[in-house]
Design a protein around this motif. Structure first.
Motif, PDB file in Angstrom:
ATOM      1  N   GLY A  68      -8.340  -4.874   5.117  1.00  0.00           N
ATOM      2  CA  GLY A  68      -9.417  -5.840   5.337  1.00  0.00           C
ATOM      3  C   GLY A  68     -10.247  -5.990   4.083  1.00  0.00           C
ATOM      4  N   PHE A  69     -11.298  -6.777   4.174  1.00  0.00           N
ATOM      5  CA  PHE A  69     -12.196  -6.951   3.037  1.00  0.00           C
ATOM      6  C   PHE A  69     -13.117  -5.747   2.917  1.00  0.00           C
ATOM      7  CE2 PHE A  69     -11.874 -11.731   3.647  1.00  0.00           C
ATOM      8  CZ  PHE A  69     -11.181 -11.946   2.473  1.00  0.00           C
ATOM      9  N   ALA A  70     -13.250  -5.230   1.700  1.00  0.00           N
ATOM     10  CA  ALA A  70     -14.314  -4.277   1.392  1.00  0.00           C
ATOM     11  C   ALA A  70     -15.527  -5.075   0.926  1.00  0.00           C
ATOM     12  CB  ALA A  70     -13.870  -3.292   0.320  1.00  0.00           C
ATOM     13  N   THR A  71     -15.265  -6.111   0.101  1.00  0.00           N
ATOM     14  CA  THR A  71     -16.297  -7.069  -0.293  1.00  0.00           C
ATOM     15  C   THR A  71     -15.661  -8.447  -0.356  1.00  0.00           C
ATOM     16  OG1 THR A  71     -15.892  -6.856  -2.667  1.00  0.00           O
ATOM     17  CG2 THR A  71     -17.552  -5.403  -1.721  1.00  0.00           C
ATOM     18  N   ALA A  72     -16.435  -9.447  -0.001  1.00  0.00           N
ATOM     19  CA  ALA A  72     -15.955 -10.831  -0.059  1.00  0.00           C
ATOM     20  C   ALA A  72     -17.164 -11.741  -0.224  1.00  0.00           C
ATOM     21  CB  ALA A  72     -15.206 -11.202   1.214  1.00  0.00           C
ATOM     22  N   PRO A  73     -17.081 -12.673  -1.179  1.00  0.00           N
ATOM     23  CA  PRO A  73     -18.197 -13.611  -1.339  1.00  0.00           C
ATOM     24  C   PRO A  73     -18.190 -14.663  -0.242  1.00  0.00           C
ATOM     25  CG  PRO A  73     -16.439 -14.105  -2.903  1.00  0.00           C
ATOM     26  CD  PRO A  73     -16.030 -12.874  -2.158  1.00  0.00           C
ATOM     27  N   VAL A  88       0.859  -1.162   0.000  1.00  0.00           N
ATOM     28  CA  VAL A  88       0.000   0.000   0.000  1.00  0.00           C
ATOM     29  C   VAL A  88       0.903   1.222   0.000  1.00  0.00           C
ATOM     30  CG1 VAL A  88      -1.686   1.311   1.331  1.00  0.00           C
ATOM     31  CG2 VAL A  88      -1.851  -1.171   1.246  1.00  0.00           C
ATOM     32  N   GLU A  89       0.622   2.148  -0.899  1.00  0.00           N
ATOM     33  CA  GLU A  89       1.358   3.404  -0.919  1.00  0.00           C
ATOM     34  C   GLU A  89       0.440   4.543  -0.511  1.00  0.00           C
ATOM     35  OE1 GLU A  89       3.254   3.986  -4.693  1.00  0.00           O
ATOM     36  OE2 GLU A  89       4.918   2.678  -4.120  1.00  0.00           O
ATOM     37  N   ILE A  90       0.969   5.433   0.294  1.00  0.00           N
ATOM     38  CA  ILE A  90       0.235   6.615   0.734  1.00  0.00           C
ATOM     39  C   ILE A  90       0.679   7.760  -0.178  1.00  0.00           C
ATOM     40  CG2 ILE A  90      -0.258   8.159   2.651  1.00  0.00           C
ATOM     41  CD1 ILE A  90       0.681   5.769   4.486  1.00  0.00           C
ATOM     42  N   ARG A  91      -0.256   8.273  -0.964  1.00  0.00           N
ATOM     43  CA  ARG A  91       0.069   9.280  -1.973  1.00  0.00           C
ATOM     44  C   ARG A  91      -0.634  10.604  -1.684  1.00  0.00           C
ATOM     45  NH1 ARG A  91       1.870   7.058  -7.168  1.00  0.00           N
ATOM     46  NH2 ARG A  91       2.439   4.895  -6.765  1.00  0.00           N
ATOM     47  N   VAL A  96      -5.665   4.425   6.795  1.00  0.00           N
ATOM     48  CA  VAL A  96      -4.627   5.053   7.604  1.00  0.00           C
ATOM     49  C   VAL A  96      -5.317   6.169   8.370  1.00  0.00           C
ATOM     50  CG1 VAL A  96      -2.460   6.341   7.564  1.00  0.00           C
ATOM     51  CG2 VAL A  96      -2.868   4.552   5.874  1.00  0.00           C
ATOM     52  N   SER A  97      -5.020   6.309   9.634  1.00  0.00           N
ATOM     53  CA  SER A  97      -5.658   7.325  10.457  1.00  0.00           C
ATOM     54  C   SER A  97      -5.548   8.705   9.808  1.00  0.00           C
ATOM     55  CB  SER A  97      -5.005   7.349  11.844  1.00  0.00           C
ATOM     56  OG  SER A  97      -5.634   8.316  12.657  1.00  0.00           O
ATOM     57  N   GLY A  98      -6.677   9.382   9.698  1.00  0.00           N
ATOM     58  CA  GLY A  98      -6.717  10.729   9.155  1.00  0.00           C
ATOM     59  C   GLY A  98      -6.842  10.814   7.642  1.00  0.00           C
ATOM     60  N   LEU A  99      -6.875   9.672   6.952  1.00  0.00           N
ATOM     61  CA  LEU A  99      -6.989   9.669   5.491  1.00  0.00           C
ATOM     62  C   LEU A  99      -8.248   8.927   5.065  1.00  0.00           C
ATOM     63  CD1 LEU A  99      -3.291   8.866   4.510  1.00  0.00           C
ATOM     64  CD2 LEU A  99      -4.451  11.085   4.437  1.00  0.00           C
ATOM     65  N   PRO A 100      -8.741   9.220   3.865  1.00  0.00           N
ATOM     66  CA  PRO A 100      -9.925   8.501   3.390  1.00  0.00           C
ATOM     67  C   PRO A 100      -9.625   7.020   3.150  1.00  0.00           C
ATOM     68  CG  PRO A 100      -9.352  10.328   1.906  1.00  0.00           C
ATOM     69  CD  PRO A 100      -8.290  10.239   2.937  1.00  0.00           C
ATOM     70  N   LEU A 101     -10.645   6.222   3.242  1.00  0.00           N
ATOM     71  CA  LEU A 101     -10.561   4.793   2.965  1.00  0.00           C
ATOM     72  C   LEU A 101     -10.199   4.579   1.500  1.00  0.00           C
ATOM     73  CD1 LEU A 101     -11.282   1.916   4.187  1.00  0.00           C
ATOM     74  CD2 LEU A 101     -13.505   2.246   3.122  1.00  0.00           C
TER      75      LEU A 101
END
Length: 95
Positions: free
Chosen positions: A20-25, A1-4, A63-68
């Motif tokens: 984590g999972f955003a979606t999972a069957p 994961v890169e924080i840009r 990451v704390s303080g950043l959007p998902l």
């Protein structure tokens, strides 16, 4: 994961990244280290695994303080078998 940043440049950010999972069957499980510290804007998840094949998976990172952040959808396909086991066969001797 890169924080840009807003221009797409990797930052020097640090702090924990949680994945984590955003979606999972179905009832799939994401195993491994799901919280990793970022260094110089990068967090490497080297031991993640998903225990079930399926279509329509997506991962989320926060990451704390950043959007998902959410990945594109992807599929997990089973690997080819590397060995076979046979059980429960009755043997009959020919006379």
């Amino acid at each position: 994961v890169e924080i840009r940043d807003a221009w797409g440049n990797r930052t020097a950010a640090s702090g924990d990244v949680l994945i984590g999972f955003a979606t999972a069957p179905g009832t799939a499980t994401l195993a491994g280290s799901r919280r990793v510290p970022a260094a110089n804007g990068r967090a490497v998840f080297s031991d993640l695994s998903i225990d079930r094949a399926g279509t329509g998976y997506a991962l989320s990172a926060v990451v704390s303080g950043l959007p998902l952040a959410i990945t594109d959808l992807f599929d997990v396909t089973p690997a080819p078998a590397t060995s076979y086991a046979v059980s429960g066969l009755a043997t009959q001797l020919c006379r």
